[in-house]
Design a protein around this motif. Structure first.
Motif, PDB file in Angstrom:
ATOM      1  N   VAL A   1     -24.081   5.725 -24.552  1.00 10.62           N
ATOM      2  CA  VAL A   1     -24.098   4.256 -24.621  1.00 10.62           C
ATOM      3  C   VAL A   1     -24.909   3.737 -25.802  1.00 10.62           C
ATOM      4  O   VAL A   1     -24.926   2.528 -26.057  1.00 10.62           O
ATOM      5  CB  VAL A   1     -24.647   3.647 -23.317  1.00 10.62           C
ATOM      6  CG1 VAL A   1     -23.888   4.192 -22.111  1.00 10.62           C
ATOM      7  CG2 VAL A   1     -26.139   3.879 -23.160  1.00 10.62           C
ATOM      8  N   LYS A   2     -25.555   4.630 -26.515  1.00 10.62           N
ATOM      9  CA  LYS A   2     -26.412   4.215 -27.630  1.00 10.62           C
ATOM     10  C   LYS A   2     -25.597   3.450 -28.667  1.00 10.62           C
ATOM     11  O   LYS A   2     -24.507   3.868 -29.061  1.00 10.62           O
ATOM     12  CB  LYS A   2     -27.060   5.452 -28.244  1.00 10.62           C
ATOM     13  CG  LYS A   2     -28.328   5.190 -29.018  1.00 10.62           C
ATOM     14  CD  LYS A   2     -28.999   6.498 -29.391  1.00 10.62           C
ATOM     15  CE  LYS A   2     -29.528   7.231 -28.172  1.00 10.62           C
ATOM     16  NZ  LYS A   2     -30.245   8.474 -28.529  1.00 10.62           N
ATOM     17  N   GLY A   3     -26.129   2.311 -29.088  1.00  7.88           N
ATOM     18  CA  GLY A   3     -25.433   1.482 -30.064  1.00  7.88           C
ATOM     19  C   GLY A   3     -24.474   0.482 -29.447  1.00  7.88           C
ATOM     20  O   GLY A   3     -23.991  -0.425 -30.129  1.00  7.88           O
ATOM     21  N   ARG A   4     -24.177   0.642 -28.152  1.00 11.04           N
ATOM     22  CA  ARG A   4     -23.270  -0.290 -27.469  1.00 11.04           C
ATOM     23  C   ARG A   4     -23.973  -1.086 -26.370  1.00 11.04           C
ATOM     24  O   ARG A   4     -23.628  -2.237 -26.113  1.00 11.04           O
ATOM     25  CB  ARG A   4     -22.096   0.469 -26.843  1.00 11.04           C
ATOM     26  CG  ARG A   4     -21.258   1.249 -27.834  1.00 11.04           C
ATOM     27  CD  ARG A   4     -20.018   1.835 -27.159  1.00 11.04           C
ATOM     28  NE  ARG A   4     -20.365   2.793 -26.100  1.00 11.04           N
ATOM     29  CZ  ARG A   4     -19.975   2.665 -24.830  1.00 11.04           C
ATOM     30  NH1 ARG A   4     -19.237   1.625 -24.460  1.00 11.04           N
ATOM     31  NH2 ARG A   4     -20.313   3.575 -23.928  1.00 11.04           N
ATOM     32  N   PHE A   5     -24.939  -0.473 -25.718  1.00 12.36           N
ATOM     33  CA  PHE A   5     -25.660  -1.112 -24.617  1.00 12.36           C
ATOM     34  C   PHE A   5     -27.072  -1.473 -25.063  1.00 12.36           C
ATOM     35  O   PHE A   5     -27.683  -0.763 -25.859  1.00 12.36           O
ATOM     36  CB  PHE A   5     -25.767  -0.180 -23.405  1.00 12.36           C
ATOM     37  CG  PHE A   5     -24.475   0.083 -22.682  1.00 12.36           C
ATOM     38  CD1 PHE A   5     -23.250  -0.276 -23.208  1.00 12.36           C
ATOM     39  CD2 PHE A   5     -24.495   0.722 -21.443  1.00 12.36           C
ATOM     40  CE1 PHE A   5     -22.062  -0.022 -22.535  1.00 12.36           C
ATOM     41  CE2 PHE A   5     -23.332   0.988 -20.748  1.00 12.36           C
ATOM     42  CZ  PHE A   5     -22.106   0.614 -21.307  1.00 12.36           C
ATOM     43  N   THR A   6     -27.579  -2.580 -24.510  1.00 11.78           N
ATOM     44  CA  THR A   6     -28.945  -3.003 -24.791  1.00 11.78           C
ATOM     45  C   THR A   6     -29.635  -3.396 -23.489  1.00 11.78           C
ATOM     46  O   THR A   6     -29.113  -4.228 -22.742  1.00 11.78           O
ATOM     47  CB  THR A   6     -28.971  -4.195 -25.755  1.00 11.78           C
ATOM     48  OG1 THR A   6     -28.299  -3.849 -26.969  1.00 11.78           O
ATOM     49  CG2 THR A   6     -30.409  -4.592 -26.074  1.00 11.78           C
TER      50      THR A   6
END
Length: 126
Positions: free
Chosen positions: A64-69
């Motif tokens: 999810v890195k780069g898509r989820f915060t």
């Protein structure tokens, strides 16, 4: 005792966005590490993201890195998960989790979290 209530799940098209919220009861939220986990159909529950008590530290699963915060609002006792560019593999029940207060280190291990919400379903369609 801490109670966690997730919201924001639903049906979303591939490539779309969704924001999950988790409201915590009690007075210790601002001192607690928070996290999101998920369980996809037929799979074990897995780590998604975690955040330190003051929001200064975060961690993400590679998927999810780069898509989820992940973020939090300690005044509202709420932790958020902003999910962008969703794909079918993100379909899962998403769980909010809290660690006992005053632990300093964020963790990706389910066993380190003491309180869990009931989960909210996110379904991504093609």
């Amino acid at each position: 005792q801490v109670q966690l209530v997730e919201s924001g799940g639903g049906l979303v098209q591939s490539g779309g966005s969704r924001r999950l919220s988790c409201v915590a009861s009690g007075r210790t939220f601002s001192s607690s590490i928070m996290a999101w986990f998920r369980r996809a159909p037929g799979k074990d529950r897995e780590f998604v993201s975690s955040i330190s008590w003051n929001g200064g530290g975060t961690a993400y699963a590679d998927s999810v890195k780069g898509r989820f915060t992940i973020s939090r609002d300690n005044v509202k006792n709420t932790v958020y998960l902003q999910m962008n560019n969703l794909n079918i593999e993100d379909t899962a029940v998403y769980f909010c989790a809290a660690r006992r207060p005053f632990w300093l280190q964020i963790s990706q291990l389910q066993a380190d979290y003491d309180y869990w919400g009931q989960g909210t379903q996110v379904t991504v369609s093609s």
